[in-house]
Design an enzyme around this catalytic site. Sequence first.
Site, PDB file in Angstrom:
ATOM      1  CG  HIS A 147      -1.727  -2.537   3.060  1.00  0.00           C
ATOM      2  ND1 HIS A 147      -2.807  -2.527   3.927  1.00  0.00           N
ATOM      3  CD2 HIS A 147      -2.192  -3.045   1.893  1.00  0.00           C
ATOM      4  CE1 HIS A 147      -3.873  -2.983   3.318  1.00  0.00           C
ATOM      5  NE2 HIS A 147      -3.529  -3.319   2.069  1.00  0.00           N
ATOM      6  CD  GLU A 183      -5.130  -5.383  -3.886  1.00  0.00           C
ATOM      7  OE1 GLU A 183      -4.513  -6.077  -4.722  1.00  0.00           O
ATOM      8  OE2 GLU A 183      -5.374  -5.775  -2.732  1.00  0.00           O
TER       9      GLU A 183
END
Length: 194
Positions: free
Chosen positions: A3, A77
Amino acid sequence: MRHGQTDWNLHHRIQGRTDIPLNAAGRAQAVAAAARLKNRRWNAIVTSPLLRAAESATIIAAELGLDEPEVVASLTERHHGAIEGLTFAERQHRFPDGMAVPGLETRSDVVDRVLAALAALADVRAGQSVLVLSHGGIIGTLLRHLTDGDRPRHGEFIANGSVHDFRWENDQLSLTHFDATTRSPGERGETPRR
């Protein structure tokens, strides 16, 4: 792909599963990544549910003319437990090397959940090119797993907006390209030196 940048990335804070949005630089990184990816064929885009990945995926999908990103919860994550929100220096002070971190997800658990998610994607999207938006901890863990700990090497890191190529074939994941970014000794920032 990792990202785009968040304010916590900028200030070297460990995000883990804390849901931090992109900043302006992160949105620009997503647009720039889409420009680099335009010359490749993409069938779909999938993303971690966390804002920083999902917003990156939405920006890239719009730029590439893809359908809305599919959210895959297992691509989130690594959970960093008690060190989430700390800077790298604070982490080292509170939990020096070798000291257990309460709530820290093990790398083997990360590998197990992410490989299962990628296997499911490969099964549903056999023969397709899928752009996966995820996180530095996920990409780094996969790299370590696939290279027996050889990558990322000392001084290499996974930059925001970087693109790494993996292939799922014969029920196995392999690395075909690592978009390595390097830093000077002692540097902890996101400023790439390519």
